[in-house]
Scaffold this active site. Structure first.
Site, PDB file in Angstrom:
ATOM      1  N   ASP A 412       1.643  34.096  18.745  1.00  0.00           N
ATOM      2  CA  ASP A 412       1.912  35.397  18.155  1.00  0.00           C
ATOM      3  C   ASP A 412       3.113  35.377  17.234  1.00  0.00           C
ATOM      4  OD1 ASP A 412       3.672  34.902  20.171  1.00  0.00           O
ATOM      5  OD2 ASP A 412       3.782  36.968  20.879  1.00  0.00           O
ATOM      6  N   LYS A 413       3.896  34.281  17.275  1.00  0.00           N
ATOM      7  CA  LYS A 413       5.074  34.194  16.416  1.00  0.00           C
ATOM      8  C   LYS A 413       5.518  32.741  16.343  1.00  0.00           C
ATOM      9  CE  LYS A 413       7.863  35.695  20.340  1.00  0.00           C
ATOM     10  NZ  LYS A 413       8.385  34.412  20.723  1.00  0.00           N
ATOM     11  N   THR A 414       6.391  32.481  15.363  1.00  0.00           N
ATOM     12  CA  THR A 414       6.803  31.093  15.148  1.00  0.00           C
ATOM     13  C   THR A 414       7.738  30.599  16.230  1.00  0.00           C
ATOM     14  OG1 THR A 414       8.629  31.857  13.760  1.00  0.00           O
ATOM     15  CG2 THR A 414       6.567  31.315  12.660  1.00  0.00           C
TER      16      THR A 414
END
Length: 559
Positions: A412-414
């Site tokens: 969902d995110k880096t």
């Protein structure tokens, strides 16, 4: 205390059970009306008395260890005289016993590590408040009970789910009731989260005497695994006009969280042991099977089916041949006029003769390979993380071969991919770009585009790594020239890094006499480290002021 705090039929109560006891009741300062579980945890799978039955059920599970079931059946058939090829002795039990012994030994070694980890956690110490002496005393985590008031100091782990009552205030005259926690063990997030004192209690509990006189009760939700939610009501005299104060998730610190950027915190224990949210989220240790185990089971099943067909064809062929030939005089063939009886006997006899088509030591061979792999993995320096002195630990050997077979990552995110570790590498100040070099992601992007990376960029990256400091990997000849020129651009650069040293939520905390930065997110930490690298060190906060040290002038500045 003999009445359980949980509804009947827990953890699968009926609606009638929930209606009979919709909430959990905790008394503050008085004996509890209900019994609660202790604060000991258990993640291991076996006790000495449960190991034999559990282990045998796992080893003779046809869905996972069909070969063991096969050889147990063969051993039983060897005891049947008319079809036995071993004079009624189950000789296959000897290798099967060796196989089970070795497999059991590996299971014991694996579960012993879990026992040690549980013992270490349960033997950790914390401080609880003694109302009689009005002082804090040190106890084991396993001795903490619901309703206790615990004190946790900076960088210590919270021993149970607690409601925040009091925190160390930088300015006691103006209490804010805020503390910071690291929830990495719960959700994997390394950034700090804010937890606050229940607003109605803010500034009312300041001394041990206040804690001793603090009484009341709490009505709250039953144990669950929702780490981001909490519902409860605090009932106490003097906390509100109605005597009822809501408790929200911001007022609760869960077990496993680490207190950060706060000297100490005092909290009321709400959940203990296996009732805490982190343990509710952990499923009971179960038997895990890798794709290799499932594939081996499928292949062995196919071989067994093929073997049955071979025995079927051989027994039918023997009956047909014996019926067509004059073999009554050949006594050693044990010919019987009843063809059906002969077919049944010969079918199982040939099955015993061909039983060795399936290797009895297959699972032991796989276990030895996995054990050897786990030894190398535990000692692998490439899997060792020096900052936390954390080596790789193989807790479940049956999943070794699953490593390295990841083909897709859904994130969902880096931060999931970068471990939330940020470095300051480049900056654009007043229209001038500073910083040379390229990241691994940049190299991969250029490679996908089929473009060569210029030698200047690669040289800049090498120089940046050579002079890198924590959270800063920077190299720019242009920046050095502008700073040496003492022109207008230097003033813009200094203003830029001065702002970085001021505009953030980073909190300095002293650990072993050294100042360490605690940030709510890794971006802030990288930017503050960059400002220090370029001459503006963030030192401390005082009320609404930031104190920074200007390396060029050698003076501290309040902003």
């Amino acid at each position: 205390m003999s009445v359980p705090s949980l509804p009947k039929n827990w953890p699968s109560p009926t609606q009638a059970d929930l209606d009979a006891r919709p909430q959990r009741l905790i008394n503050i300062g008085t004996p509890q009306d209900f019994s609660f579980c202790n604060n000991s945890i258990r993640t291991y799978k076996y006790e000495w008395y449960t190991f034999p039955p559990k282990f045998l059920l796992e080893e003779f599970n046809p869905k996972q260890k069909i070969a063991n079931c096969y050889f147990l059946t063969i051993a039983g058939m060897q005891c049947i005289g008319p079809i036995s090829n071993t004079n009624g002795y189950p000789t296959v039990l000897i290798p099967l016993t060796v196989v089970l012994f070795v497999a059991g030994l590996f299971k014991i070694l694996e579960d012993t590590a879990r026992h040690k980890a549980d013992k270490k956690a349960n033997s950790s110490t914390t401080e609880i408040f003694d109302r009689k002496s009005q002082t804090f005393k040190t106890v084991l985590w396993s001795e903490v009970v619901v309703g206790d008031i615990v004190r946790v100091e900076s960088r210590q782990i919270v021993p149970a789910d607690v409601m925040v009552l009091e925190v160390a205030e930088p300015n006691p005259a103006q209490p804010k009731g805020m503390c910071y926690v690291e929830t990495k063990s719960l959700d994997g997030e390394t950034n700090l989260k804010v937890r606050t004192v229940v607003p109605a209690l803010l500034g009312k509990i300041k001394t041990n005497g206040d804690l001793s006189s603090f009484t009341g009760s709490i009505e709250m939700e039953h144990p669950n695994n929702h780490i981001d939610s909490f519902t409860g009501i605090l009932r106490a005299q003097g906390v509100a006009d109605s005597g009822r104060v809501p408790i929200n998730p911001k007022n609760v610190i869960l077990r496993g969280c680490v207190l950060r950027s706060t000297d100490w915190m005092v909290g009321l224990v709400l959940n203990t042991g296996h009732d805490v949210k982190i343990m509710q989220s952990n499923m009971t240790a179960r038997v895990k099977a890798s794709n290799l185990d499932l594939m081996a089971t499928q292949q062995i099943t196919g071989i067994i089916v093929m073997l049955l067909w071979v025995c079927l064809a051989g027994s039918i062929g023997q009956v047909i041949f014996n019926s067509a030939e004059d073999i009554e005089s050949h006594w050693y063939l044990r010919w019987d006029q009843h063809a059906g009886k002969v077919w049944i006997i010969e079918f199982f006899y040939e099955l015993l003769l061909h039983a060795s088509m399936i290797p009895v030591a297959l699972y032991v061979s796989m276990a030895f390979v996995r054990f050897t792999q786990s030894v190398f993995m535990n000692a692998d320096l490439d899997m060792y993380y020096p900052p936390l002195d954390a080596p790789a630990v193989v807790r479940t050997m049956t999943l070794n071969e699953e490593l390295g077979q990841v083909s897709h990552i859904f994130s969902d995110k880096t931060g999931t991919l970068t471990c939330n570790i940020m470095d300051f590498r480049k900056a654009s100040i007043h229209g001038v770009s500073y910083g040379l070099g390229i990241t691994e992601i940049g190299k991969a992007a250029w490679k996908l585009l089929g473009k060569p990376i210029s030698p200047e960029i690669l040289e800049g990256e090498a120089r940046a790594k050579a002079q890198a400091v924590p959270h800063v990997s920077f190299y720019s000849p242009q920046y050095d020239r502008d700073q040496a020129a003492n022109g207008a651009q230097k003033q813009k650069n200094n203003e830029f890094f001065r702002i970085l040293a001021i505009c953030h939520d980073v909190i300095p905390e002293k650990v072993d006499g050294q100042i360490k930065l605690s940030a709510s997110n890794p971006d802030d930490e990288a930017l503050v480290c960059a400002s220090e690298y370029f001459g503006f060190q963030f030192v401390d906060r005082a009320d609404k002021m930031c104190i920074i040290h200007n390396r060029e002038t050698g003076q501290d500045e309040e902003v």
